[in-house]
Design an enzyme around this catalytic site. Structure first.
Site, PDB file in Angstrom:
ATOM      1  N   ARG A   1       0.858  -1.181   0.000  1.00 21.07           N
ATOM      2  CA  ARG A   1       0.000   0.000   0.000  1.00 21.07           C
ATOM      3  C   ARG A   1       0.896   1.234   0.000  1.00 21.07           C
ATOM      4  O   ARG A   1       1.956   1.249   0.636  1.00 21.07           O
ATOM      5  CB  ARG A   1      -0.927   0.031   1.230  1.00 21.07           C
TER       6      ARG A   1
ATOM      7  N   HIS B   1      -1.556   0.409  -9.730  1.00 22.67           N
ATOM      8  CA  HIS B   1      -2.179  -0.479  -8.736  1.00 22.67           C
ATOM      9  C   HIS B   1      -2.872  -1.660  -9.417  1.00 22.67           C
ATOM     10  O   HIS B   1      -4.084  -1.849  -9.318  1.00 22.67           O
ATOM     11  CB  HIS B   1      -3.165   0.279  -7.849  1.00 22.67           C
TER      12      HIS B   1
ATOM     13  N   GLU C   1      -4.326   7.744  -4.839  1.00 29.59           N
ATOM     14  CA  GLU C   1      -4.688   7.023  -6.058  1.00 29.59           C
ATOM     15  C   GLU C   1      -6.080   7.437  -6.500  1.00 29.59           C
ATOM     16  O   GLU C   1      -6.994   7.488  -5.669  1.00 29.59           O
ATOM     17  CB  GLU C   1      -4.637   5.515  -5.817  1.00 29.59           C
TER      18      GLU C   1
END
Length: 347
Positions: free
Chosen positions: A262, A311, A290
């Site tokens: 993360r 991601h 994000e």
């Protein structure tokens, strides 16, 4: 309805028949009621074709409502990363379960769920191979200069650099030895590294035993000695910023930092500063914010210092279908009184 039938039965068969009929009728009503499909409200696209997602849920006996924004009378809600807040829960007053089709569940308001007596389940291990494979892929992309080589060809060139670097005979460090960290170590072992170092708060016999044969050590030793450092810790209050500027300053210029965990587990401001100073290189799939804002400092880091992916570590066809299947199993298990993967029990 039953009362209207009883006199006829009494005349024909007597009290025992009345009792038997009453029990059978009651059981039949119960069975018909239980057999009625419970309604599931899907709050977010599941990243597989809608028809496939609906089919998987209906295959477990549920009625599916694709309620991305609309209110519903659903018994359970299904989300991936869409926040489930008090406001969202108020739109679904009959909700008794929130099924998160994701490992992380920090986007679900657990306090609001607890107040309403709503349980929460998640999918803890659907993308282990996918994430571990991208960790190795990012290390290779940096070491073998894959994005840079493509840029050179597209610009009309051919010779890109003096050469890339092998993983063989390098020291690889894995920070976080859960399922994904262990699988990542297994994959790196295939490249015949000089040594595999690992960090975890708890002992991890699988990491130290063959075939991984790793050495569990401190974060400081990993950042001092490793040529590749791959991050695999969960995001929580204890791990936010765990990869600090002080740790990253220990890395050598030839080292590669990989993050598929993360974004907030790394001090991103410090990382961008150090990358721009060419203190080390990085392969990153996750970020502090994000999607990445257009003015984010990470986008100003020289392209030869970092490889970026949006991601996608978890995002393979196999993993997404597996995730949906496990979510359906979680829902079915809870409906049948056999809950699984519970992160918040109903109070």
């Amino acid at each position: 309805m039953l009362a209207a039938r009883v006199p006829l039965v009494r005349r024909l068969a007597g009290p025992r028949a009345v009792q038997a009929l009453s029990q059978q009728w009651a059981q039949g009503v119960a069975c018909r009621s239980f057999a009625a499909p419970a309604k599931i409200a899907v709050l977010q696209d599941q990243q597989i074709p809608k028809a496939d997602a609906v089919g998987i849920l209906e295959g477990k006996g549920f009625e599916v409502s694709w309620s991305l924004d609309a209110p519903s009378d659903a018994w359970a809600l299904v989300t991936v990363t869409t926040p489930v807040t008090e406001e969202v829960l108020a739109k679904h007053p009959n909700c008794k379960l929130v099924a998160v089709s994701f490992t992380g569940f920090n986007h679900v308001d657990l306090d609001a769920c607890k107040k309403r007596g709503i349980a929460v389940v998640n999918v803890p291990a659907y993308s282990t191979d996918s994430v571990a494979e991208l960790s190795v892929g990012l290390a290779l992309a940096v070491y073998r200069e894959i994005p840079g080589g493509e840029r050179t060809i597209r610009a009309g060139g051919w010779a890109h650099s003096v050469g890339g670097v092998e993983i063989c005979d390098k020291v690889v460090g894995v920070v976080g030895l859960g399922d994904i960290g262990i699988r990542t170590a297994e994959l790196f072992r295939a490249f015949r590294p000089k040594e595999l170092l690992g960090w975890s708060r708890r002992e991890k016999p699988a990491f130290e035993a063959a075939p991984i044969s790793g050495k569990r050590t401190s974060m400081e030793e990993i950042f001092d000695r490793a040529d590749i450092v791959s991050i695999h810790v969960a995001l929580n209050a204890e791990t936010t910023g765990i990869v600090s500027k002080q740790l990253m300053e220990r890395l050598r210029p030839e080292a590669v930092l990989v993050n598929v965990a993360r974004g907030p587990v790394i001090d991103q401001t410090a990382m961008c500063e150090l990358l721009s100073q060419r203190r080390f290189r990085a392969g990153l799939d996750v970020f502090e914010k994000e999607p990445i804002p257009a003015d984010d400092p990470i986008l100003k880091v020289p392209a030869d210092q970092v490889v970026l992916t949006p991601h996608v570590a978890y995002k393979t066809v196999e993993a997404l279908r597996r995730r949906m299947a496990i979510t359906a199993d979680n829902l079915r298990g809870y409906a049948d009184g056999k809950p699984r993967n519970v992160v918040l029990a109903a109070s």
